[in-house]
Write a protein that holds these residues in place. Structure first.
Motif, PDB file in Angstrom:
ATOM      1  N   LEU A 158       0.948  -1.391   0.014  1.00  0.00           N
ATOM      2  CA  LEU A 158       0.118   0.072  -0.081  1.00  0.00           C
ATOM      3  C   LEU A 158       0.993   1.123  -0.042  1.00  0.00           C
ATOM      4  O   LEU A 158       0.548   2.224  -0.632  1.00  0.00           O
ATOM      5  N   GLU A 159       1.957   1.017   0.664  1.00  0.00           N
ATOM      6  CA  GLU A 159       2.743   2.491   0.677  1.00  0.00           C
ATOM      7  C   GLU A 159       3.425   2.644  -0.668  1.00  0.00           C
ATOM      8  O   GLU A 159       3.442   3.940  -1.117  1.00  0.00           O
ATOM      9  N   GLY A 160       3.996   1.506  -1.154  1.00  0.00           N
ATOM     10  CA  GLY A 160       4.627   1.718  -2.511  1.00  0.00           C
ATOM     11  C   GLY A 160       3.446   2.244  -3.605  1.00  0.00           C
ATOM     12  O   GLY A 160       3.866   3.098  -4.348  1.00  0.00           O
ATOM     13  N   LEU A 161       2.232   1.695  -3.660  1.00  0.00           N
ATOM     14  CA  LEU A 161       1.120   2.108  -4.165  1.00  0.00           C
ATOM     15  C   LEU A 161       0.742   3.794  -4.078  1.00  0.00           C
ATOM     16  O   LEU A 161       0.792   4.648  -5.080  1.00  0.00           O
ATOM     17  N   ARG A 162       0.790   4.281  -2.755  1.00  0.00           N
ATOM     18  CA  ARG A 162       0.701   5.701  -2.576  1.00  0.00           C
ATOM     19  C   ARG A 162       1.772   6.602  -3.162  1.00  0.00           C
ATOM     20  O   ARG A 162       1.589   7.440  -3.879  1.00  0.00           O
TER      21      ARG A 162
ATOM     22  N   ILE B  40      -6.160   0.194 -10.769  1.00  0.00           N
ATOM     23  CA  ILE B  40      -5.490  -0.604  -9.735  1.00  0.00           C
ATOM     24  C   ILE B  40      -6.247  -2.028  -9.407  1.00  0.00           C
ATOM     25  O   ILE B  40      -7.282  -2.268  -9.051  1.00  0.00           O
ATOM     26  N   VAL B  41      -5.271  -3.169  -9.604  1.00  0.00           N
ATOM     27  CA  VAL B  41      -5.646  -4.359  -9.400  1.00  0.00           C
ATOM     28  C   VAL B  41      -5.318  -4.621  -7.958  1.00  0.00           C
ATOM     29  O   VAL B  41      -4.006  -5.022  -8.026  1.00  0.00           O
ATOM     30  N   ASP B  42      -5.974  -4.904  -6.836  1.00  0.00           N
ATOM     31  CA  ASP B  42      -5.567  -5.401  -5.338  1.00  0.00           C
ATOM     32  C   ASP B  42      -5.709  -6.999  -5.672  1.00  0.00           C
ATOM     33  O   ASP B  42      -6.739  -7.436  -5.594  1.00  0.00           O
ATOM     34  N   ASP B  43      -4.454  -7.560  -5.901  1.00  0.00           N
ATOM     35  CA  ASP B  43      -4.509  -8.973  -5.941  1.00  0.00           C
ATOM     36  C   ASP B  43      -4.375  -9.759  -4.836  1.00  0.00           C
ATOM     37  O   ASP B  43      -3.590 -10.643  -4.425  1.00  0.00           O
TER      38      ASP B  43
ATOM     39  N   THR C  19      -8.313   0.375  -0.679  1.00  0.00           N
ATOM     40  CA  THR C  19      -9.478   1.265  -0.796  1.00  0.00           C
ATOM     41  C   THR C  19      -9.211   2.467  -1.173  1.00  0.00           C
ATOM     42  O   THR C  19      -8.008   3.032  -1.015  1.00  0.00           O
ATOM     43  N   ILE C  20     -10.271   3.187  -1.749  1.00  0.00           N
ATOM     44  CA  ILE C  20      -9.873   4.795  -2.064  1.00  0.00           C
ATOM     45  C   ILE C  20      -9.599   5.536  -0.843  1.00  0.00           C
ATOM     46  O   ILE C  20      -8.657   6.370  -0.821  1.00  0.00           O
ATOM     47  N   GLU C  21     -10.066   5.289   0.102  1.00  0.00           N
ATOM     48  CA  GLU C  21     -10.011   6.140   1.465  1.00  0.00           C
ATOM     49  C   GLU C  21      -8.592   5.813   2.027  1.00  0.00           C
ATOM     50  O   GLU C  21      -7.660   6.852   2.454  1.00  0.00           O
ATOM     51  N   LYS C  22      -7.885   4.664   1.574  1.00  0.00           N
ATOM     52  CA  LYS C  22      -6.348   4.514   2.042  1.00  0.00           C
ATOM     53  C   LYS C  22      -5.582   5.246   1.439  1.00  0.00           C
ATOM     54  O   LYS C  22      -4.530   5.128   1.550  1.00  0.00           O
ATOM     55  N   LEU C  23      -5.770   5.455   0.156  1.00  0.00           N
ATOM     56  CA  LEU C  23      -4.993   6.015  -0.973  1.00  0.00           C
ATOM     57  C   LEU C  23      -4.646   7.404  -0.711  1.00  0.00           C
ATOM     58  O   LEU C  23      -3.474   7.913  -1.192  1.00  0.00           O
ATOM     59  N   HIS C  24      -5.708   8.228  -0.244  1.00  0.00           N
ATOM     60  CA  HIS C  24      -5.427   9.802   0.208  1.00  0.00           C
ATOM     61  C   HIS C  24      -4.951  10.495  -1.153  1.00  0.00           C
ATOM     62  O   HIS C  24      -4.019  11.373  -1.054  1.00  0.00           O
ATOM     63  N   CYS C  25      -5.685  10.113  -2.241  1.00  0.00           N
ATOM     64  CA  CYS C  25      -5.292  10.569  -3.392  1.00  0.00           C
ATOM     65  C   CYS C  25      -6.686  11.186  -4.221  1.00  0.00           C
ATOM     66  O   CYS C  25      -6.996  10.895  -5.360  1.00  0.00           O
ATOM     67  N   PRO C  26      -7.277  12.203  -3.500  1.00  0.00           N
ATOM     68  CA  PRO C  26      -8.487  12.701  -3.963  1.00  0.00           C
ATOM     69  C   PRO C  26      -8.402  13.397  -5.256  1.00  0.00           C
ATOM     70  O   PRO C  26      -9.496  13.434  -6.002  1.00  0.00           O
TER      71      PRO C  26
END
Length: 270
Positions: A20-24, A41-44, A51-58
């Motif tokens: 998740l951190e690398g994704l952000r 994004i494909v969460d494998d 989730t959208i909320e965890k990404l912090h990328c509005p």
């Protein structure tokens, strides 16, 4: 369902598995015209589901596909492609991996290159490889012209996967081949070089993270065996195919750390 008649410039595919951190980090490096691109994004099957909320990328247009369990990168990538084909009319498809960082002008540069060269259907770029644990890094430069790319593909994958973008109108609804585990990108891009004109942009548009838990290290033996199968199947020049296969056989016997040190010396010296 999203209306597939709404033309956008770009769909960016990012698979994610427990990173998740690398994704952000990767998402924060993406810059392009708002409303003209979407990130798939494909969460494998991550333990901590994306989730959208965890990404912090509005500020990003993001769609998440979730696999209930880990199915491997090839299936994840093909699920993303199927989702794009069903829901979007896009000019281009691009790739990025978790932890990799795009230069601010990456997507502008690649699309401008395509617009200037309508005969080109697949591009990559030069890139940097960086080990964030040790701080070690090296630059990676590959051939830029199609005729040189075709020859070099016998010996290595010229298209560094996170730098790649292809033109939908030129190649159609492709899928990653499943018969080459851990080298599905090599198989796809090798096949594309036979049917479409390609190029590498001689700019450093991506910094790729050297992930010690990534496929290229943990599944290195499987990947090298698959790469030999790719060369054997797609290589039309039997002499070059034999040389490429011999090179891969030798690589299977050399520890990765030695390969990394060698690459750093060779590439940084050029």
């Amino acid at each position: 369902m999203i209306c597939p008649t709404n033309l956008i410039d770009l769909c960016i595919i990012i698979p994610c598995y427990n990173n998740l951190e690398g994704l952000r980090t990767s998402l924060n490096s993406i810059h392009y015209n708002w409303g003209k691109y979407v990130i798939i994004i494909v969460d494998d099957g991550s333990i901590d589901a994306v989730t959208i909320e965890k990404l912090h990328c509005p500020q990003q247009d993001i769609k998440i596909i979730t696999n209930s369990k880990n199915q491997g990168i090839t299936i994840a990538l093909n699920r993303a492609l199927e989702f794009i084909y069903a829901n979007y009319a896009t000019r281009f498809i691009a790739r990025l991996d978790c932890g990799d960082i795009c230069s601010p002008n990456r997507f502008y540069t690649q699309i401008a290159f395509f617009d200037k060269h309508p005969e080109i259907h697949l591009t990559g770029s030069w890139c940097y490889f960086k080990d964030n644990t040790s701080g070690s890094a090296y630059s990676c430069c590959t051939p830029t012209l199609h005729k040189h790319i075709k020859r070099e593909m016998y010996f290595r994958n010229v298209f560094i996967h996170p730098t790649v973008m292809w033109r939908m109108a030129g190649v159609g609804k492709l899928k990653y081949p499943e018969q080459y585990p851990c080298a599905e990108d090599y198989g796809l891009f090798y096949a594309m070089t036979d049917h479409a004109k390609t190029a590498i942009i001689d700019e450093f548009l991506v910094t790729c993270e050297i992930n010690r838990k990534g496929i290229s290290i943990l599944q290195r033996s499987v990947q090298l065996k698959s790469r030999r199968k790719v060369v054997s199947f797609y290589g039309k020049n039997k002499f070059l195919a034999m040389l490429g296969s011999m090179k891969l056989f030798i690589l299977m016997m050399i520890p990765y750390q030695i390969i990394f040190i060698t690459k750093r010396v060779i590439y940084n010296a050029t």
